[in-house]
Design a protein around this motif. Structure first.
Motif, PDB file in Angstrom:
ATOM      1  N   ALA A   5       0.836  -1.197   0.000  1.00  0.00           N
ATOM      2  CA  ALA A   5       0.000   0.000   0.000  1.00  0.00           C
ATOM      3  C   ALA A   5       0.875   1.252   0.000  1.00  0.00           C
ATOM      4  O   ALA A   5       0.595   2.217  -0.723  1.00  0.00           O
ATOM      5  CB  ALA A   5      -0.926   0.003   1.211  1.00  0.00           C
ATOM      6  N   LEU A   6       1.958   1.234   0.785  1.00  0.00           N
ATOM      7  CA  LEU A   6       2.872   2.374   0.801  1.00  0.00           C
ATOM      8  C   LEU A   6       3.595   2.542  -0.529  1.00  0.00           C
ATOM      9  O   LEU A   6       3.811   3.662  -0.998  1.00  0.00           O
ATOM     10  CB  LEU A   6       3.874   2.222   1.942  1.00  0.00           C
ATOM     11  CG  LEU A   6       3.292   2.379   3.342  1.00  0.00           C
ATOM     12  CD1 LEU A   6       4.341   2.032   4.382  1.00  0.00           C
ATOM     13  CD2 LEU A   6       2.765   3.779   3.551  1.00  0.00           C
ATOM     14  N   ILE A   7       3.972   1.426  -1.161  1.00  0.00           N
ATOM     15  CA  ILE A   7       4.632   1.499  -2.466  1.00  0.00           C
ATOM     16  C   ILE A   7       3.697   2.113  -3.499  1.00  0.00           C
ATOM     17  O   ILE A   7       4.092   2.997  -4.274  1.00  0.00           O
ATOM     18  CB  ILE A   7       5.107   0.098  -2.899  1.00  0.00           C
ATOM     19  CG1 ILE A   7       6.279  -0.350  -2.026  1.00  0.00           C
ATOM     20  CG2 ILE A   7       5.500   0.080  -4.370  1.00  0.00           C
ATOM     21  CD1 ILE A   7       6.684  -1.794  -2.222  1.00  0.00           C
ATOM     22  N   LEU A  13       2.046   9.358  -5.828  1.00  0.00           N
ATOM     23  CA  LEU A  13       2.567  10.712  -5.631  1.00  0.00           C
ATOM     24  C   LEU A  13       3.520  11.113  -6.749  1.00  0.00           C
ATOM     25  O   LEU A  13       3.458  12.233  -7.269  1.00  0.00           O
ATOM     26  CB  LEU A  13       3.274  10.807  -4.277  1.00  0.00           C
ATOM     27  CG  LEU A  13       2.388  10.804  -3.048  1.00  0.00           C
ATOM     28  CD1 LEU A  13       3.254  10.820  -1.793  1.00  0.00           C
ATOM     29  CD2 LEU A  13       1.445  11.976  -3.059  1.00  0.00           C
ATOM     30  N   ILE A  14       4.401  10.200  -7.125  1.00  0.00           N
ATOM     31  CA  ILE A  14       5.357  10.503  -8.194  1.00  0.00           C
ATOM     32  C   ILE A  14       4.641  10.701  -9.517  1.00  0.00           C
ATOM     33  O   ILE A  14       4.944  11.640 -10.270  1.00  0.00           O
ATOM     34  CB  ILE A  14       6.418   9.389  -8.282  1.00  0.00           C
ATOM     35  CG1 ILE A  14       7.284   9.401  -7.021  1.00  0.00           C
ATOM     36  CG2 ILE A  14       7.295   9.562  -9.515  1.00  0.00           C
ATOM     37  CD1 ILE A  14       8.213   8.212  -6.899  1.00  0.00           C
ATOM     38  N   ALA A  28      -3.565   5.314  -6.515  1.00  0.00           N
ATOM     39  CA  ALA A  28      -4.101   5.790  -5.241  1.00  0.00           C
ATOM     40  C   ALA A  28      -5.284   4.923  -4.809  1.00  0.00           C
ATOM     41  O   ALA A  28      -5.435   4.611  -3.618  1.00  0.00           O
ATOM     42  CB  ALA A  28      -4.516   7.248  -5.351  1.00  0.00           C
ATOM     43  N   GLY A  29      -6.105   4.526  -5.756  1.00  0.00           N
ATOM     44  CA  GLY A  29      -7.227   3.638  -5.442  1.00  0.00           C
ATOM     45  C   GLY A  29      -6.755   2.280  -4.957  1.00  0.00           C
ATOM     46  O   GLY A  29      -7.295   1.722  -3.989  1.00  0.00           O
ATOM     47  N   ILE A  33      -7.341   0.615  -1.172  1.00  0.00           N
ATOM     48  CA  ILE A  33      -7.935  -0.709  -0.969  1.00  0.00           C
ATOM     49  C   ILE A  33      -7.003  -1.598  -0.156  1.00  0.00           C
ATOM     50  O   ILE A  33      -7.425  -2.266   0.794  1.00  0.00           O
ATOM     51  CB  ILE A  33      -8.271  -1.356  -2.327  1.00  0.00           C
ATOM     52  CG1 ILE A  33      -9.432  -0.615  -2.985  1.00  0.00           C
ATOM     53  CG2 ILE A  33      -8.605  -2.836  -2.161  1.00  0.00           C
ATOM     54  CD1 ILE A  33      -9.681  -1.007  -4.420  1.00  0.00           C
ATOM     55  N   LEU A  34      -5.709  -1.598  -0.499  1.00  0.00           N
ATOM     56  CA  LEU A  34      -4.755  -2.428   0.234  1.00  0.00           C
ATOM     57  C   LEU A  34      -4.617  -1.976   1.683  1.00  0.00           C
ATOM     58  O   LEU A  34      -4.460  -2.798   2.585  1.00  0.00           O
ATOM     59  CB  LEU A  34      -3.391  -2.393  -0.462  1.00  0.00           C
ATOM     60  CG  LEU A  34      -3.299  -3.159  -1.781  1.00  0.00           C
ATOM     61  CD1 LEU A  34      -1.930  -2.950  -2.409  1.00  0.00           C
ATOM     62  CD2 LEU A  34      -3.576  -4.626  -1.575  1.00  0.00           C
ATOM     63  N   PHE A  35      -4.686  -0.664   1.914  1.00  0.00           N
ATOM     64  CA  PHE A  35      -4.607  -0.163   3.289  1.00  0.00           C
ATOM     65  C   PHE A  35      -5.787  -0.635   4.113  1.00  0.00           C
ATOM     66  O   PHE A  35      -5.627  -1.086   5.252  1.00  0.00           O
ATOM     67  CB  PHE A  35      -4.536   1.360   3.291  1.00  0.00           C
ATOM     68  CG  PHE A  35      -4.597   1.946   4.671  1.00  0.00           C
ATOM     69  CD1 PHE A  35      -3.495   1.880   5.504  1.00  0.00           C
ATOM     70  CD2 PHE A  35      -5.754   2.537   5.139  1.00  0.00           C
ATOM     71  CE1 PHE A  35      -3.549   2.401   6.789  1.00  0.00           C
ATOM     72  CE2 PHE A  35      -5.818   3.069   6.412  1.00  0.00           C
ATOM     73  CZ  PHE A  35      -4.707   2.997   7.239  1.00  0.00           C
ATOM     74  N   TYR A  36      -6.989  -0.568   3.555  1.00  0.00           N
ATOM     75  CA  TYR A  36      -8.168  -1.002   4.295  1.00  0.00           C
ATOM     76  C   TYR A  36      -8.146  -2.511   4.549  1.00  0.00           C
ATOM     77  O   TYR A  36      -8.558  -2.971   5.617  1.00  0.00           O
ATOM     78  CB  TYR A  36      -9.450  -0.591   3.585  1.00  0.00           C
ATOM     79  CG  TYR A  36      -9.726   0.883   3.686  1.00  0.00           C
ATOM     80  CD1 TYR A  36      -9.640   1.542   4.905  1.00  0.00           C
ATOM     81  CD2 TYR A  36     -10.048   1.641   2.573  1.00  0.00           C
ATOM     82  CE1 TYR A  36      -9.882   2.898   5.021  1.00  0.00           C
ATOM     83  CE2 TYR A  36     -10.300   3.000   2.672  1.00  0.00           C
ATOM     84  CZ  TYR A  36     -10.214   3.620   3.898  1.00  0.00           C
ATOM     85  OH  TYR A  36     -10.457   4.967   4.002  1.00  0.00           O
ATOM     86  N   ILE A  37      -7.670  -3.282   3.587  1.00  0.00           N
ATOM     87  CA  ILE A  37      -7.563  -4.729   3.797  1.00  0.00           C
ATOM     88  C   ILE A  37      -6.560  -5.021   4.910  1.00  0.00           C
ATOM     89  O   ILE A  37      -6.812  -5.867   5.775  1.00  0.00           O
ATOM     90  CB  ILE A  37      -7.171  -5.435   2.485  1.00  0.00           C
ATOM     91  CG1 ILE A  37      -8.331  -5.375   1.483  1.00  0.00           C
ATOM     92  CG2 ILE A  37      -6.789  -6.889   2.739  1.00  0.00           C
ATOM     93  CD1 ILE A  37      -7.989  -5.890   0.106  1.00  0.00           C
ATOM     94  N   ALA A  38      -5.418  -4.326   4.903  1.00  0.00           N
ATOM     95  CA  ALA A  38      -4.413  -4.525   5.953  1.00  0.00           C
ATOM     96  C   ALA A  38      -4.977  -4.130   7.315  1.00  0.00           C
ATOM     97  O   ALA A  38      -4.708  -4.792   8.319  1.00  0.00           O
ATOM     98  CB  ALA A  38      -3.162  -3.715   5.638  1.00  0.00           C
ATOM     99  N   LEU A  39      -5.761  -3.063   7.365  1.00  0.00           N
ATOM    100  CA  LEU A  39      -6.373  -2.628   8.619  1.00  0.00           C
ATOM    101  C   LEU A  39      -7.366  -3.662   9.146  1.00  0.00           C
ATOM    102  O   LEU A  39      -7.380  -3.977  10.341  1.00  0.00           O
ATOM    103  CB  LEU A  39      -7.058  -1.277   8.415  1.00  0.00           C
ATOM    104  CG  LEU A  39      -7.655  -0.624   9.648  1.00  0.00           C
ATOM    105  CD1 LEU A  39      -6.543  -0.249  10.623  1.00  0.00           C
ATOM    106  CD2 LEU A  39      -8.432   0.608   9.247  1.00  0.00           C
TER     107      LEU A  39
END
Length: 57
Positions: A5-7, A13-14, A28-29, A33-39
């Motif tokens: 998700a960070l990658i 951003l780049i 970004a989408g 999604i990956l951030f919410y799954i990890a959470l």
């Protein structure tokens, strides 16, 4: 999963900085999604850890 998700966030951003708005929006989408799954996975493991800890005592 949080690493990916960070990658994707950094790629977004780049790409946004370089003017590739379509690529930026897509990555970004994916990052969101990956951030919410990890959470969700983190919260599940947290609840399971508390349940296992109370079963031992």
């Amino acid at each position: 999963m949080l690493k990916w998700a960070l990658i994707f966030f950094v790629v977004s951003l780049i790409a946004g900085f370089l003017g590739f708005s379509g690529v930026s929006a897509a990555t970004a989408g994916i990052a969101k999604i990956l951030f919410y799954i990890a959470l969700i996975v983190f919260l599940i493991f947290l609840v399971l850890a508390f349940m296992a800890g109370s079963a031992i005592v």
